[in-house]
Design a protein around this motif. Sequence first.
Motif, PDB file in Angstrom:
ATOM      1  N   MET A 295       0.824  -1.170   0.000  1.00 34.58           N
ATOM      2  CA  MET A 295       0.000   0.000   0.000  1.00 34.58           C
ATOM      3  C   MET A 295       0.876   1.244   0.000  1.00 34.58           C
ATOM      4  O   MET A 295       1.995   1.223   0.481  1.00 34.58           O
ATOM      5  N   THR A 296       0.297   2.310  -0.477  1.00 39.15           N
ATOM      6  CA  THR A 296       1.018   3.583  -0.449  1.00 39.15           C
ATOM      7  C   THR A 296       0.984   4.149   0.961  1.00 39.15           C
ATOM      8  O   THR A 296       0.213   3.701   1.817  1.00 39.15           O
ATOM      9  N   ASP A 297       1.794   5.176   1.192  1.00 40.41           N
ATOM     10  CA  ASP A 297       1.793   5.836   2.497  1.00 40.41           C
ATOM     11  C   ASP A 297       0.421   6.442   2.792  1.00 40.41           C
ATOM     12  O   ASP A 297      -0.062   6.399   3.917  1.00 40.41           O
ATOM     13  N   GLU A 298      -0.222   6.982   1.756  1.00 41.40           N
ATOM     14  CA  GLU A 298      -1.559   7.566   1.921  1.00 41.40           C
ATOM     15  C   GLU A 298      -2.575   6.484   2.303  1.00 41.40           C
ATOM     16  O   GLU A 298      -3.444   6.701   3.146  1.00 41.40           O
ATOM     17  N   GLY A 299      -2.455   5.308   1.676  1.00 41.00           N
ATOM     18  CA  GLY A 299      -3.351   4.202   2.003  1.00 41.00           C
ATOM     19  C   GLY A 299      -3.168   3.710   3.419  1.00 41.00           C
ATOM     20  O   GLY A 299      -4.137   3.387   4.110  1.00 41.00           O
ATOM     21  N   ILE A 300      -1.927   3.652   3.854  1.00 43.70           N
ATOM     22  CA  ILE A 300      -1.644   3.229   5.229  1.00 43.70           C
ATOM     23  C   ILE A 300      -2.210   4.235   6.225  1.00 43.70           C
ATOM     24  O   ILE A 300      -2.752   3.857   7.256  1.00 43.70           O
ATOM     25  N   ALA A 301      -2.128   5.516   5.870  1.00 48.23           N
ATOM     26  CA  ALA A 301      -2.672   6.552   6.751  1.00 48.23           C
ATOM     27  C   ALA A 301      -4.191   6.436   6.875  1.00 48.23           C
ATOM     28  O   ALA A 301      -4.772   6.848   7.873  1.00 48.23           O
ATOM     29  N   GLN A 302      -4.850   5.878   5.855  1.00 45.71           N
ATOM     30  CA  GLN A 302      -6.308   5.736   5.864  1.00 45.71           C
ATOM     31  C   GLN A 302      -6.708   4.260   5.903  1.00 45.71           C
ATOM     32  O   GLN A 302      -7.636   3.837   5.216  1.00 45.71           O
ATOM     33  N   MET A 303      -6.027   3.493   6.716  1.00 46.74           N
ATOM     34  CA  MET A 303      -6.226   2.042   6.791  1.00 46.74           C
ATOM     35  C   MET A 303      -7.684   1.670   7.056  1.00 46.74           C
ATOM     36  O   MET A 303      -8.223   0.746   6.442  1.00 46.74           O
TER      37      MET A 303
END
Length: 84
Positions: A1-9
Amino acid sequence: MTDEGIAQMDTVIERVFQGIARLKKEGFPPHLFAELQTMAKLNYQYQSREDAYAAIMRLTSDMPYEDLTSYPIKTQIPQNSIPR
């Protein structure tokens, strides 16, 4: 996942389960099933050589699930989409 995706898990997990629920409710779209079936046929027709032992193990593990008169076509190539 991207960093943005991880931030919005939490949102990502929610969307995955929404997609699964939609598939359960509406079924597998026919055009996607047709593409899956076409790819399975191509993979079966143009399969590459594999280790003999690995091939035998794979084939024998599939055999109990299909009649020998049609084996391995029905096991290797999807015949019906998931019912709605």
